[in-house]
Write a protein that holds these residues in place. Structure first.
Motif, PDB file in Angstrom:
ATOM      1  N   GLY A 194     -14.151 -23.617  23.733  1.00 44.28           N
ATOM      2  CA  GLY A 194     -15.100 -22.803  22.989  1.00 44.28           C
ATOM      3  C   GLY A 194     -16.448 -23.452  22.770  1.00 44.28           C
ATOM      4  O   GLY A 194     -17.328 -22.849  22.149  1.00 44.28           O
ATOM      5  N   HIS A 229     -19.573 -18.581  31.569  1.00 43.89           N
ATOM      6  CA  HIS A 229     -18.297 -18.446  30.877  1.00 43.89           C
ATOM      7  C   HIS A 229     -17.954 -19.744  30.157  1.00 43.89           C
ATOM      8  O   HIS A 229     -18.482 -20.822  30.483  1.00 43.89           O
ATOM      9  CB  HIS A 229     -17.181 -18.086  31.861  1.00 43.89           C
ATOM     10  CG  HIS A 229     -16.930 -19.149  32.899  1.00 43.89           C
ATOM     11  ND1 HIS A 229     -15.966 -20.122  32.749  1.00 43.89           N
ATOM     12  CD2 HIS A 229     -17.522 -19.401  34.099  1.00 43.89           C
ATOM     13  CE1 HIS A 229     -15.966 -20.919  33.804  1.00 43.89           C
ATOM     14  NE2 HIS A 229     -16.908 -20.506  34.645  1.00 43.89           N
ATOM     15  N   TYR A 230     -17.063 -19.646  29.193  1.00 39.81           N
ATOM     16  CA  TYR A 230     -16.548 -20.838  28.542  1.00 39.81           C
ATOM     17  C   TYR A 230     -15.560 -21.536  29.477  1.00 39.81           C
ATOM     18  O   TYR A 230     -14.814 -20.876  30.214  1.00 39.81           O
ATOM     19  CB  TYR A 230     -15.854 -20.490  27.227  1.00 39.81           C
ATOM     20  CG  TYR A 230     -16.809 -20.104  26.116  1.00 39.81           C
ATOM     21  CD1 TYR A 230     -17.729 -21.026  25.624  1.00 39.81           C
ATOM     22  CD2 TYR A 230     -16.789 -18.828  25.567  1.00 39.81           C
ATOM     23  CE1 TYR A 230     -18.606 -20.679  24.609  1.00 39.81           C
ATOM     24  CE2 TYR A 230     -17.656 -18.476  24.557  1.00 39.81           C
ATOM     25  CZ  TYR A 230     -18.570 -19.404  24.076  1.00 39.81           C
ATOM     26  OH  TYR A 230     -19.441 -19.057  23.083  1.00 39.81           O
ATOM     27  N   PRO A 239     -13.263 -17.350  29.340  1.00 42.67           N
ATOM     28  CA  PRO A 239     -13.844 -16.127  28.776  1.00 42.67           C
ATOM     29  C   PRO A 239     -15.311 -15.960  29.178  1.00 42.67           C
ATOM     30  O   PRO A 239     -16.120 -16.865  29.004  1.00 42.67           O
ATOM     31  CB  PRO A 239     -13.708 -16.347  27.264  1.00 42.67           C
ATOM     32  CG  PRO A 239     -12.547 -17.278  27.123  1.00 42.67           C
ATOM     33  CD  PRO A 239     -12.632 -18.190  28.302  1.00 42.67           C
ATOM     34  N   ILE A 241     -19.108 -14.771  29.153  1.00 41.23           N
ATOM     35  CA  ILE A 241     -20.138 -14.505  28.153  1.00 41.23           C
ATOM     36  C   ILE A 241     -21.200 -13.559  28.694  1.00 41.23           C
ATOM     37  O   ILE A 241     -21.604 -12.605  28.024  1.00 41.23           O
ATOM     38  CB  ILE A 241     -20.812 -15.817  27.699  1.00 41.23           C
ATOM     39  CG1 ILE A 241     -19.776 -16.816  27.200  1.00 41.23           C
ATOM     40  CG2 ILE A 241     -21.865 -15.542  26.618  1.00 41.23           C
ATOM     41  CD1 ILE A 241     -20.324 -18.208  26.983  1.00 41.23           C
ATOM     42  N   HIS A 276     -24.869 -17.986  22.416  1.00 41.43           N
ATOM     43  CA  HIS A 276     -24.007 -18.940  21.713  1.00 41.43           C
ATOM     44  C   HIS A 276     -24.760 -19.583  20.551  1.00 41.43           C
ATOM     45  O   HIS A 276     -24.220 -19.684  19.438  1.00 41.43           O
ATOM     46  CB  HIS A 276     -23.516 -20.016  22.684  1.00 41.43           C
ATOM     47  CG  HIS A 276     -22.610 -21.022  22.039  1.00 41.43           C
ATOM     48  ND1 HIS A 276     -21.232 -20.940  22.095  1.00 41.43           N
ATOM     49  CD2 HIS A 276     -22.886 -22.146  21.309  1.00 41.43           C
ATOM     50  CE1 HIS A 276     -20.706 -21.958  21.430  1.00 41.43           C
ATOM     51  NE2 HIS A 276     -21.684 -22.706  20.948  1.00 41.43           N
ATOM     52  N   VAL A 281     -21.544 -14.741  20.010  1.00 46.25           N
ATOM     53  CA  VAL A 281     -20.340 -14.715  20.837  1.00 46.25           C
ATOM     54  C   VAL A 281     -19.124 -15.097  19.988  1.00 46.25           C
ATOM     55  O   VAL A 281     -19.123 -16.135  19.333  1.00 46.25           O
ATOM     56  CB  VAL A 281     -20.450 -15.692  22.023  1.00 46.25           C
ATOM     57  CG1 VAL A 281     -19.263 -15.513  22.964  1.00 46.25           C
ATOM     58  CG2 VAL A 281     -21.767 -15.503  22.765  1.00 46.25           C
ATOM     59  N   LEU A 283     -14.898 -15.404  20.392  1.00 45.52           N
ATOM     60  CA  LEU A 283     -13.769 -15.375  21.326  1.00 45.52           C
ATOM     61  C   LEU A 283     -12.756 -14.310  20.916  1.00 45.52           C
ATOM     62  O   LEU A 283     -12.456 -14.125  19.726  1.00 45.52           O
ATOM     63  CB  LEU A 283     -13.098 -16.747  21.367  1.00 45.52           C
ATOM     64  CG  LEU A 283     -13.880 -17.841  22.120  1.00 45.52           C
ATOM     65  CD1 LEU A 283     -13.243 -19.200  21.888  1.00 45.52           C
ATOM     66  CD2 LEU A 283     -13.946 -17.525  23.607  1.00 45.52           C
ATOM     67  N   ASN A 284     -12.239 -13.639  21.938  1.00 42.96           N
ATOM     68  CA  ASN A 284     -11.247 -12.594  21.741  1.00 42.96           C
ATOM     69  C   ASN A 284     -10.145 -12.790  22.788  1.00 42.96           C
ATOM     70  O   ASN A 284     -10.082 -12.075  23.785  1.00 42.96           O
ATOM     71  CB  ASN A 284     -11.906 -11.216  21.884  1.00 42.96           C
ATOM     72  CG  ASN A 284     -10.934 -10.069  21.653  1.00 42.96           C
ATOM     73  OD1 ASN A 284      -9.848 -10.259  21.094  1.00 42.96           O
ATOM     74  ND2 ASN A 284     -11.314  -8.869  22.082  1.00 42.96           N
ATOM     75  N   THR A 288     -14.475 -12.186  25.436  1.00 40.51           N
ATOM     76  CA  THR A 288     -15.409 -12.449  24.343  1.00 40.51           C
ATOM     77  C   THR A 288     -15.953 -11.134  23.811  1.00 40.51           C
ATOM     78  O   THR A 288     -16.025 -10.136  24.531  1.00 40.51           O
ATOM     79  CB  THR A 288     -16.612 -13.308  24.788  1.00 40.51           C
ATOM     80  OG1 THR A 288     -17.316 -12.599  25.820  1.00 40.51           O
ATOM     81  CG2 THR A 288     -16.194 -14.673  25.292  1.00 40.51           C
TER      82      THR A 288
END
Length: 293
Positions: A194, A229-230, A239, A241, A276, A281, A283-284, A288
């Motif tokens: 993250g 992405h992360y 995830p 972005i 970010h 953003v 996290l899900n 995201t």
């Protein structure tokens, strides 16, 4: 001389996620009201597939330690009631960001430019590269410390430990892989969960791994793209972005795709980093929630 009341205000961003149920917004709004807070932005998202609720609130209130401590205690109480995960960020405090780069430096140059003109509210803590300093002699790095950390198969573990120590020593809150063309180990990816953004030079989930523009050319694609992405242990599957695309044709060679791709990569990474830094953003799971501006 009396102090201007506006100068005594602090602006915060509150982000939260939790199982969805009635009363969450009311509880948060009441808490901020009781803190004499003034809400200037509010965005929320109800994910009907997962049953989760996400929210981002920007507000201002008096800047004193006692009030902030009281507010955090109240938010903790609300969080316990609704099973909320939350963060509260003072927008005057710039995030500390460590930048990493390999041979291709266009994303690094772009991030430094956007930082210098005030577009990216961050404090660069270090630039880490797996190529020597003279590779980047044309780049104005200013006073940002430069660290050459070469990578070889038998020294990768030791190199990553040095990198992790550098992240800790500089109190870096975000690591940006600005076309850093080395795969991070599962262990380091987990430690940076993250907090590490990568730019991949293709429109994921297609064309993962190395030389994606050549893969795209071989398939005769009509659109190329880039994905920020992360970083996770799964290569190029973290995830997402931000993404963007550009149309290409059969006239374009692989070199043309690389050239056009550089422009996409710069703007996609810059947007992802800005989102970010601005707490847009959340996290899900493997995805995201991105609250755009």
């Amino acid at each position: 001389m009396t102090q201007d009341p506006a100068s005594m205000l602090a602006t915060y961003t509150l982000t939260l996620s939790c199982p969805n149920r009635p009363g969450i917004v009311a509880a948060i709004a009441t808490t901020l009201f009781e803190a004499d807070g003034n809400i200037t932005e509010a965005q929320q998202f109800d994910d009907v597939e997962t049953g989760l609720f996400f929210m981002r609130v920007v507000f201002s209130c008096r800047a004193d330690a006692e009030r902030t401590e009281w507010l955090r205690a109240r938010l903790d109480a609300v969080a316990a009631r609704f099973r909320i995960s939350w963060t509260l960020h003072d927008r005057a405090q710039r995030r500390r960001v460590l930048l990493m780069v390999s041979k291709f430096d266009h994303c690094l140059v772009d991030l430094l430019y956007r930082w210098r003109i005030g577009e990216l509210p961050m404090t660069p803590t270090a630039i880490v590269a797996n190529h020597p300093r003279d590779t980047y002699a044309h780049i104005d790095m200013g006073d940002i410390p430069f660290h050459y950390l070469p990578v070889a198969q038998d020294t990768k573990a030791a190199q990553e430990e040095r990198l992790w120590s550098l992240v800790q020593q500089t109190n870096s809150e975000l690591v940006v892989l600005a076309r850093y063309m080395q795969v991070l180990s599962d262990s380091l990816s987990a430690r940076l969960s993250g907090q590490c953004i990568n730019i991949h030079h293709s429109f994921l989930p297609g064309f993962k791994g190395a030389r994606p523009y050549h893969q795209a050319h071989a398939r005769g694609v009509k659109l190329i793209g880039a994905t920020a992405h992360y970083v996770t242990a799964d290569l190029d599957e973290g995830p997402i972005i931000e993404q963007d695309v550009e149309r290409v044709s059969h006239f374009d060679t692989p070199d043309d795709l690389v050239r056009k791709g550089r422009d996409i990569e710069r703007r996609v990474l810059a947007r992802a980093v800005r989102y970010h830094l601005d707490d847009r953003v959340i996290l899900n799971g493997h995805k995201t929630v991105v609250f755009g501006d």
